[in-house]
Design an enzyme around this catalytic site. Structure first.
Site, short mmCIF file in Angstrom:
data_model
loop_
_atom_site.label_atom_id
_atom_site.label_comp_id
_atom_site.label_asym_id
_atom_site.label_seq_id
_atom_site.Cartn_x
_atom_site.Cartn_y
_atom_site.Cartn_z
N GLU B 67 0.81 -1.22 0.00
CA GLU B 67 0.00 0.00 0.00
C GLU B 67 0.84 1.26 0.00
O GLU B 67 0.58 2.22 -0.74
CB GLU B 67 -0.96 0.01 1.20
CG GLU B 67 -2.09 -1.02 1.10
CD GLU B 67 -1.67 -2.42 1.51
OE1 GLU B 67 -0.51 -2.59 1.96
OE2 GLU B 67 -2.49 -3.35 1.40
N HIS B 136 -11.87 -4.94 9.14
CA HIS B 136 -12.37 -4.66 7.79
C HIS B 136 -13.65 -3.82 7.80
O HIS B 136 -14.36 -3.78 6.81
CB HIS B 136 -12.68 -5.96 7.06
CG HIS B 136 -11.48 -6.64 6.48
ND1 HIS B 136 -10.45 -7.10 7.23
CD2 HIS B 136 -11.15 -6.94 5.19
CE1 HIS B 136 -9.55 -7.68 6.45
NE2 HIS B 136 -9.96 -7.59 5.20
#
Lengths: 388, 332, 81, 330
Positions: B67, B136
């Protein structure tokens, strides 16, 4: 006998489309056999059986999109008789029992009542008007006194009405200053005036209004506006914009209507397509415009729409006004305060209700002759109020 | 035979985002999409499914699970003339790239004295509701809305899903777009020629005079449902969809609250230090004297989002809790 | 309805059309158009409000009787009697 | 020190146990797949089917005081480590009898009794933790090892490299276990790594690294035993790259656009249970009855786990904000 159902393959899968059977009625099925293909938002996925048996008749046609949990076919135990020909009605899945409905989260907005509560809005209004809060019943959270609990007189004066969101008087003064300075700098004005006899029109209006409840009554201002709008049909050079060195006439007639704002300031928002409105329609538009102007709820487009401006002094004014054209418009009509005056009619002096109409127009676009004819046309129309 | 093209088409939020990406890549050869599993897999939420075949691996670029590196690469590419759209799978993973977003994307223009701007769009999924538990499910867009130098968008409708990306690509600044996971399956109709929409302005999704519900993203539908319930009780709630979380359209918020005199802020982030806190403080600063009730907030419970459905739902704002908060502002 | 009620209705009607003024501060005999700077549209709205609230017919020819607070109260009182 | 057995002793009991553990994982997860499609299990579900040999092989080398840190595909590790199938299944359901009280679900299995420090749903998220647990052991002079599992996708994360470096620099007792199944979700290894031999990355941090056939439970066990003995002896971290393959999609909702069905079919005969079973039969080590006994016993265990989970209870909503912070002990 088991059911083969549209499986849930992901928490974000709500439904799937059955696209292909890989097993057929009568086929023996083992646990783990892939028996059908389902199209999902992520593409085609093969789906499998979790029991043994024989695939029975399909319950869902190919190409059908069904929610997760919908039976697609029966799987009958090997050797068991086929089910009755009519399958039980397909039921859409109910919310699974494993999904208890969440009770609302307790939300406490107001702390428990301690002493007397008064909302900020109510405090402000009370302070501005020197009102006592004694004896008032609070209807707000925890019994708080809120703005609507105050006496009507004070509420009418509360900032909601007076503050006029959207119109800032200081800004407006600046805008008027800029526009008028530009007008006087750039536009070569010429001025004409003409006395108009309103006796007939006034009488006609009084007769009409006598038969009407107050909300349906028509004001003289509406009649004057309608006369101007219709007169413009024959004088396109008065209606439009002078921009970039050229005049562009406007087909629609949007009458800028000068409205004084209480506390100072002036705006002239448009009555759009005034020539196409009935007199009642025009009156309604005028009322709406005045109400919204006073409440500060004008749309900015309404301020830029006008193709010509009309300014009436109304009942309490002077004989005549010389308007300053609002650029890029090219004309402004002024109506003075109507007053009874002696006038010669058929050789005799009679008291008549007289009003002076003026025209200020842009000499780059029109000249005095046409301007004069335009004022006469307005006069002519006002003599036949029933045609307006 | 004369066939008139239908003025409106049925679509989903997911397809609307995909169509916007397609438009963007078609219109600008410098635009490309980059992120984890955007290509061969088709996008974690299937947003980019099919685009690899259409545009090829140069422009639908699968990245390793890096990322910080690929967001940083997006910043670099933007600095050097490209128009990258970076997809971070979820906001939870964006934390691995937070350094790049905060210390580079948001600051380069300023640090370079206005020489280097970062015309970058970062899309990411946010929010709870799919039982994906505590790594999440979080709504961290409020954190990003804290950072000067960024623009933060939250499309809550299909029109905005279709149009905000295109609007964002016209912005010379880094723009973050937060797509709530519960919205992707939302179906609806939009104009067949729907395209770019204005950003920076909040929208009044429902007018009302009694109380203002201020929300965005995945909570909009819940606020609308609450407003329906309240209408049956003769409480007319105005619903504001913030649409842009940074910069906030305070004029719309203050204008509405000044009329209704009451506000409930609904935010799926945690209450403490939330975007809802920012909106509430703004109302206090600019509309305190217009208020007839304390401003209420309906936010997520102060707990990492739990896995079981009943606890997950209990942790999130719900139409019932929003309606209850609105009633309380009216003393009911 | 008492005269006092009628008076309240008149004052509230006026403060609604001229919210920034205080109608209680002007005398009963003052011309409202002068004192409150109201025009024909304002006056029409004032009449509409009284008509709605008190359910009385107010023909246009009677408008001059409503031009002062005192006159309006007298007129409406007579109408409602 | 008792016999640390660098080489696995392939007694009949031991091979039966290796097989039994792999079968337990396989049957448990097959049941999970079914339960997921029936919406008993929600959220994301990532199954380990095809990779069982790694968890089972590695765990043979660990002692109870060792620490295990795994990924979101961790049911196999939990079972092999000794987390009871009952509380594991209850966790899958989200019931409060689950090993994480239901708060975590499939991706967040935790169990203090077996020192199972979790599934972790952030790729690479567990590696720094493993460095930390090993640091604590080293500083307290405990002979324990931390076994840290991760997929090859994690090698792309910065945290992988930072953790490798730190563990090697400080000579920490970590066994890094890379489960290389060739796909990071849907992205093939060759599409995400310039160096596809992951163990080379570890070597560059001066850490002993080895590649094993992750489909061969005995090979994995042997590599693990060798590495753990060295780690306990103070040799610092070791790295084992296990080459394996995932037979099912990344998660339940995966149409596998990124790989051929034929490729999956080619791998299936090489599955760890299939291969080990064939080898045991070929060499007549286990009789058919023993296979049957394992299947029967495991089927009963899975059924009992499902019954336990079904009978489990939902944590009351009133407890929602529990387990967020701990009160300091008075």
């Amino acid at each position: 006998m088991g059911e083969f159902v549209m499986p849930s393959l992901g928490a974000d899968m709500d439904a799937g489309t059955l696209t292909e059977w890989l097993k057929h009625p009568g086929d023996a099925i083992k646990r783990g056999d892939v028996i059908a293909v389902v199209e999902t938002q992520k593409g085609a996925i093969e789906i499998e059986a979790f029991e043994e048996g024989v695939l029975d008749r399909p319950l869902v046609e190919l190409g059908t999109k069904v929610p997760v949990g919908t039976p697609l076919a029966f799987i009958r135990t090997a050797g068991a008789p086929a089910p009755s020909p009519v399958p039980s009605e397909i039921k859409l899945p109910e919310t699974p029992a494993t999904k208890p409905v969440a009770p609302p989260i307790a939300v406490s907005v107001a702390p428990p009542a301690i002493g007397r509560r008064v909302s900020p809005a109510a405090r402000k209004i009370a302070a501005e008007h020197g009102l006592s809060l004694e004896g008032l019943k609070g209807t707000g959270p925890g019994g708080a006194i809120i703005s609507t609990d105050l006496p009507q007189a004070a509420r009418a004066a509360e900032p909601r009405a007076a503050k006029k969101p959207g119109i800032d008087l200081g800004e407006m003064r600046k805008a008027i200053a800029a526009a008028m300075a530009r007008s006087k700098r750039e536009i070569p004005h010429y001025y004409l005036s003409h006395p108009i006899d309103l006796t007939t029109a006034q009488q006609w209006l009084a007769d009409i209004n006598a038969g009407r409840e107050p909300p349906e009554r028509i004001l003289l201002a509406a009649l004057l506006s309608k006369a101007v709008a219709l007169a413009l049909h024959a004088f396109p050079e008065m209606n439009g914009f002078y921009q970039d060195g050229a005049f562009r006439p406007s087909r629609p007639i949007h009458l800028g209507t000068a409205i004084a704002i209480r506390g100072g300031g002036l705006v002239a928002p448009a009555i759009r397509d005034a020539d196409t409105l009935t007199l009642d329609g025009l009156m309604a538009a005028l009322r709406d415009l005045v109400a919204r102007t006073r409440a500060g709820r004008l749309r900015s487009s309404e301020l830029f729409d006008p193709t010509i401006t009309v300014s009436s002094l109304g009942e309490r004014g002077v004989e005549r006004l010389y308007g300053v054209i609002y650029p890029p418009q090219v004309a402004i009509i002024g109506f003075g305060t109507p007053a009874p005056l002696p006038r010669v009619v058929d050789g005799k002096v009679e008291p008549r209700l007289m009003m002076t109409a003026t025209l200020a127009a842009d000499h780059r676009v029109s000249d005095g002759h046409r301007g004069a004819l335009f004022l006469l046309e307005i006069e002519r129309r006002l003599q036949q109020p029933d045609t307006l | 035979m004369n066939e008139i093209a239908p003025a409106r088409i049925k679509t989903t939020y997911r397809e609307a985002v995909r169509a916007a990406i397609r438009d963007a890549l078609t219109a600008d050869p410098k635009a490309f999409l980059m992120g984890e599993d955007v290509g061969h897999y088709g996008g974690c939420y299937a947003v980019s499914k099919g685009l690899l075949a259409e545009f090829g691996p140069e422009r639908i670029r699968d990245t390793p699970l890096s990322e910080s590196a690929f967001v940083g690469a997006g910043i670099g590419a933007a600095l050097n003339g490209m128009r990258p759209i970076v997809e971070v799978m979820t906001v939870n993973f964006s934390l691995l790239a937070l350094d790049q977003i905060l210390n580079n994307a948001a600051t380069l223009l300023h640090m370079s004295g206005g020489q280097f701007n970062v015309p970058l769009v970062i899309r990411m999924a946010t929010g709870a509701g799919r039982q994906l538990a505590a790594q999440h499910s979080h709504s961290l867009e409020g954190w990003y809305a804290h950072i000067p130098g960024l623009k933060v968008l939250a499309p809550a409708t299909i029109e905005d899903a279709r149009g905000m990306l295109l609007g964002a690509l016209k912005d010379p600044n880094p723009v973050l777009i937060f797509e709530h996971v519960m919205l992707y399956n939302m179906e609806g109709e939009i104009a067949a020629d729907a395209g770019a929409v204005e950003t920076g302005k909040a929208a009044i999704r429902r007018p009302g005079r009694d109380v203002t519900l201020i929300t965005y993203g995945g909570s909009l539908a819940k606020a609308m449902a609450a407003a329906e319930t309240l209408a049956k009780e003769r409480i007319e709630a105005e619903v504001i969809d913030l649409r842009t979380l940074r910069p906030l359209d305070t004029a719309t918020i203050i204008g509405s609250v000044a009329r209704t005199r009451r506000a409930v802020v609904v935010d799926e982030g945690w209450k403490t230090g939330s975007l809802a806190a920012e909106v509430t403080a703004t109302i206090m600063e600019q509309a305190f004297w217009e208020l007839d009730a304390p401003v209420a907030r309906v936010c997520s419970a102060e707990v990492p989002i739990p896995y079981p459905r009943h606890l997950e739902q209990a942790a999130l704002p719900q139409p019932e809790s929003i309606a209850a908060a609105a009633r309380a502002t009216l003393g009911r | 309805m008492t005269r006092e009620d009628i008076r309240t209705a008149v004052l509230e009607g006026l403060s609604n059309i001229a919210p920034e003024t205080d109608p209680t501060s002007i005398g009963d005999a003052a011309d409202l158009r002068e004192a409150l700077d109201i025009d024909s549209m304002d006056f029409l709205n004032f009449v509409i409000a009284l008509h709605k609230r008190l359910q009385v017919a107010i023909p246009e020819v009677d408008y001059p009787k409503l031009l002062t607070i005192g006159g309006a109260v007298d007129y409406l009182d007579a109408k409602l009697a | 020190m008792t016999d640390p057995a660098i080489k696995p002793h392939l007694t009949r009991e031991h091979v039966a146990e290796l097989l039994r553990q792999m079968v337990r994982i396989r049957r448990f997860e097959e049941k999970c797949v079914e339960l997921y499609q029936r919406e008993k299990i929600r959220g994301f579900l990532h199954v380990y089917i095809g990779e069982e040999a790694i968890a089972v092989g590695i765990m043979q080398a660990l002692a109870p005081a060792d620490t295990v840190i795994a990924t979101y595909r961790e049911h196999g590790h939990a079972i092999a480590r000794g987390v009871p199938m009952t509380t594991l299944m209850a966790e899958m359901y989200g019931k409060q009898e689950g090993c994480s009280r239901g708060r975590g679900g499939s991706m967040h299995v935790f169990d203090a009794k077996t020192r199972f420090y979790g599934g972790n749903a952030i790729v690479g998220g567990g590696l720094p933790l493993a460095v930390g647990t090993a640091l604590a052991d080293a500083m307290q002079k405990r002979p324990s090892v931390t076994a840290c599992f991760f997929g090859e996708g994690a090698a792309a994360e910065g945290e992988f490299h930072e953790s490798m470096n730190l563990a090697a620099l400080w000579k920490l007792p970590v066994l890094f276990v890379c489960e290389n199944n060739l796909y990071a979700m849907g992205t093939a290894l060759a599409l995400s790594e310039s160096e596809t031999d992951i163990h080379h990355k570890a070597e560059s941090y001066r850490m002993p690294a080895e590649v094993v056939d992750g489909m061969d439970v005995v090979a994995v066990e042997a590599a693990a035993r060798k590495a753990v003995v060295a780690i306990r002896a103070g040799a610092g971290p070791h790295f084992v790259e296990c080459r394996t393959y995932r037979f099912r999609g990344h998660s339940m909702f995966d149409s596998e656009l990124y790989r051929d069905k034929a490729e999956v079919e080619r791998w299936k005969p090489h599955g760890p249970i299939e291969r080990f079973g064939a080898w045991l039969r070929q060499n007549d080590i286990l009789h058919e009855a023993a296979f049957q006994a394992i299947e029967t016993e495991v089927a009963a265990e899975v059924e009992a786990a499902v019954a336990f989970a079904e009978a489990g209870t939902w944590e009351p909503v009133a407890d929602l904000t529990k387990h967020v912070t701990l009160e300091p002990e008075s």
